[in-house]
Design an enzyme around this catalytic site. Sequence first.
Site, mmCIF file in Angstrom:
data_model
loop_
_atom_site.group_PDB
_atom_site.id
_atom_site.type_symbol
_atom_site.label_atom_id
_atom_site.label_comp_id
_atom_site.label_asym_id
_atom_site.label_seq_id
_atom_site.Cartn_x
_atom_site.Cartn_y
_atom_site.Cartn_z
ATOM 1 N N CYS A 48 -4.558 3.208 -8.302
ATOM 2 C CA CYS A 48 -4.538 4.665 -8.242
ATOM 3 C C CYS A 48 -5.975 5.129 -8.004
ATOM 4 C CB CYS A 48 -4.000 5.245 -9.547
ATOM 5 S SG CYS A 48 -4.141 7.041 -9.640
ATOM 6 N N ASP A 55 -0.969 0.134 -9.237
ATOM 7 C CA ASP A 55 0.306 0.615 -8.701
ATOM 8 C C ASP A 55 1.004 -0.573 -8.061
ATOM 9 O OD1 ASP A 55 0.140 3.373 -9.337
ATOM 10 O OD2 ASP A 55 -1.204 3.695 -7.649
ATOM 11 N N VAL A 70 2.061 -10.620 14.488
ATOM 12 C CA VAL A 70 1.016 -10.684 13.473
ATOM 13 C C VAL A 70 1.077 -12.078 12.846
ATOM 14 C CG1 VAL A 70 2.418 -9.715 11.592
ATOM 15 C CG2 VAL A 70 -0.072 -9.511 11.523
ATOM 16 N N GLU A 71 -0.062 -12.690 12.681
ATOM 17 C CA GLU A 71 -0.118 -14.015 12.059
ATOM 18 C C GLU A 71 0.042 -13.809 10.548
ATOM 19 O OE1 GLU A 71 -0.902 -17.184 10.032
ATOM 20 O OE2 GLU A 71 -2.611 -15.797 10.016
ATOM 21 N N HIS A 89 -0.067 6.262 -2.695
ATOM 22 C CA HIS A 89 1.048 5.497 -2.130
ATOM 23 C C HIS A 89 1.246 5.802 -0.645
ATOM 24 C CE1 HIS A 89 1.708 4.673 -6.251
ATOM 25 N NE2 HIS A 89 2.652 5.558 -6.508
ATOM 26 N N GLU A 90 1.200 7.080 -0.316
ATOM 27 C CA GLU A 90 1.417 7.496 1.070
ATOM 28 C C GLU A 90 0.346 6.918 1.996
ATOM 29 O OE1 GLU A 90 2.976 10.702 -1.723
ATOM 30 O OE2 GLU A 90 1.172 9.473 -1.610
#
EC number: 1.7.1.13
Length: 149
Positions: A48, A55, A70-71, A89-90
């Site tokens: 946070c 979180d 993506v590796e 979070h967003e």
Amino acid sequence: MTEESLQLGQPTPLPAGPHEARLDRVPNPHPDTDYLARFTVPEFTSLCPVTGQPDFAILVIDYVPDRWLVESKSLKLYLGAFRNHGAFHEDCTVGIAKTLVDLLGPRYLRIGGFWYPRGGIPIDVFWQTGAPPASVWLPDPGVPPYRAR
């Protein structure tokens, strides 16, 4: 990109934060085929940015590759680098998706961030680039709505 330049197969320490991490990409062996690749991250953590408390989330990343994949080791290191990174979070969820879109240029990408509650409220974050190709099977993310996950 050559195989020697990949982090795969080499001891690689966890980066201090996502901005220090390096995501690697490899050529898609089936660029002429629409298919879905899914990464499920059941133990994603960040901090946070206000309290510094951890979180926790389950991330589900679905993408339809174009020229690049993506590796996975580099993705694990990149996502692990968030454990000491303070962001809402967003910001974490959408930022990860945009970083992958910039790296890969996929035909489609969506992310679901299923965050565990803090202060009694779970915050789930969803983002996608647009409609998925019609020929792609897009299964349910498999994470139930919040009921004390």
